[in-house]
Design a protein around this motif. Structure first.
Motif, short mmCIF file in Angstrom:
data_model
loop_
_atom_site.label_atom_id
_atom_site.label_comp_id
_atom_site.label_asym_id
_atom_site.label_seq_id
_atom_site.Cartn_x
_atom_site.Cartn_y
_atom_site.Cartn_z
N LEU A 43 0.87 -1.18 0.00
CA LEU A 43 0.00 0.00 0.00
C LEU A 43 0.91 1.22 0.00
O LEU A 43 1.87 1.31 0.77
N LEU A 44 0.60 2.14 -0.91
CA LEU A 44 1.43 3.35 -1.08
C LEU A 44 0.65 4.58 -0.69
O LEU A 44 -0.56 4.67 -0.96
N ASP A 45 1.36 5.52 -0.09
CA ASP A 45 0.77 6.80 0.26
C ASP A 45 1.58 7.83 -0.54
O ASP A 45 2.69 8.18 -0.12
N GLY A 46 1.10 8.21 -1.69
CA GLY A 46 1.91 9.05 -2.58
C GLY A 46 3.12 8.23 -3.02
O GLY A 46 2.98 7.09 -3.47
N GLU A 47 4.32 8.80 -2.85
CA GLU A 47 5.54 8.07 -3.26
C GLU A 47 6.03 7.14 -2.15
O GLU A 47 6.91 6.32 -2.36
N GLN A 48 5.49 7.32 -0.94
CA GLN A 48 5.99 6.57 0.22
C GLN A 48 5.27 5.23 0.39
O GLN A 48 4.13 5.08 -0.04
N VAL A 49 5.92 4.32 1.09
CA VAL A 49 5.30 3.02 1.39
C VAL A 49 4.47 3.15 2.67
O VAL A 49 5.00 3.50 3.72
#
Ligand SMILES: Nc1ncnc2c1ncn2[C@@H]1O[C@H](COP(=O)(O)OP(=O)(O)OP(=O)(O)O)[C@@H](O)[C@H]1O
Ligand SMILES: N[C@@H](CCO)C(=O)O
Length: 306
Positions: A196-202
């Motif tokens: 699951l990604l939040d924008g470019e972050q994991v």
């Protein structure tokens, strides 16, 4: 819709009596997912994810729940299991094994950016390092002896070309595998739909139910084969390199590991070509499975051999 086991509000209220999670507010089935039934559960204390396991037994669960508890406590982004009042992480619901875990933000992507590959690679390295302190072990149930046995069952269903390719690749790995490279806990199924990604972050890795002990490069190869795979089943070198850069920002790879990577990639293709072929030719009675295209990994294998 992957909600095979329906859970009523009343059943959920009863289930929640075993936890310190406040009062039940609502339950919402999660459409994605293939193997298990998943729900968002809201209580007066927050939002959680309920998984009802459709195939796994209760005895099999503790390894995976202890592992994700260990990893989340070591800053690896993944759901943390919620303990019951009696301390157990696993439970039973509707006569099936079940658990509650923390709810992560974010969603998966089918077309990752280089930044997303970088951060996923970095988190994978973090997971490999954190796993070295995990005291339990689990042999890989889908590795060399498994694909030897599975290929015997599959050969009668394959055309001459595929038969030849599969046998040749299995033989190639038998003679080129290296048992002396760094190993530890691996995710073993880190496809795009398991992050699951939040924008470019994991935001978090999910679905640890194939996690086991294994070679780190094999794990990296499984991930890169999916994260960098283009629609034509060739790898996008920019995405692959971004994944590597991210991984190496946390854990430096040795020259031996880098040399081994193409071999690990071919082994990772065998693993998923074979499991998808088994799902296709031997669908489990009573198991609701969306069969994924086995030829993706045959074609990737052919492109990696070039
Ligand atoms: N901890 C979590 N926080 C937020 N969403 C989650 C969490 N766990 C699962 N989900 C959501 O539920 C969906 C289904 O989960 P998952 O992929 O684990 O399903 P599964 O059926 O158990 O496994 P699989 O699809 O690999 O067979 C995910 O795509 C994600 O959207
Ligand atoms: N990630 C696997 C399914 C779960 O093991 C595949 O795409 O074949």
């Amino acid at each position: 819709m992957s909600v095979y086991t329906s859970v009523s509000d009343d059943e959920m209220r009863t289930f929640l009596r075993d936890y310190h999670l406040g009062r039940f507010i609502g339950l919402q089935g999660i459409a994605q997912g293939v193997t298990n039934s998943n729900y968002f559960v809201t209580t007066t204390q927050g939002r959680y994810v309920l998984t009802v396991f459709e195939a796994m037994t209760q005895a099999e669960l503790p390894f995976f729940l202890d592992l994700t508890q260990h990893l989340s406590a070591h800053d690896v982004a993944c759901p943390a299991p919620i303990a019951r009042i009696d301390g157990r992480l696993d439970s039973m619901l509707a006569s099936k094994p079940a658990c509650l875990v923390t709810c992560l933000s974010g969603k998966d992507t089918s077309s990752p950016s280089e930044q997303q590959c970088f951060h996923t690679g970095a988190m994978l390295a973090k997971m490999h390092l954190a796993g070295t302190e995990f005291p339990q072990t689990m042999p890989n149930p889908r590795y060399i002896s498994w694909w030897h046995e599975a290929s015997n069952r599959l050969l009668p269903f394959l055309n001459e070309e595929d038969k030849h390719l599969l046998l040749e690749e299995i033989d190639f790995f038998d003679t080129h595998n290296r048992a002396d490279l760094p190993e530890g806990i691996i995710h073993a199924d880190l496809f795009r739909d398991n992050v699951l990604l939040d924008g470019e972050q994991v935001a978090g890795f999910i679905d640890f139910y194939y996690a086991c002990n294994g070679n780190f490069m094999y794990d990296l190869a499984i991930a890169v084969n999916d994260w960098a795979r283009r629609a034509d089943n060739h790898l996008d070198q920019n995405l692959q390199q971004a994944f590597f850069r991210g991984y190496e920002s946390i854990r430096t790879l040795t020259t031996d590991e880098k040399d081994y990577f193409p071999i690990a990639q071919r082994a990772a293709c065998i693993r998923f070509w074979v499991s998808r072929l088994l799902d296709y030719h031997f669908p489990q009675v009573g198991e609701i499975t969306f069969i994924k295209d086995p030829n993706v990994f045959r074609d990737l294998l052919l492109s990696l051999r070039q």
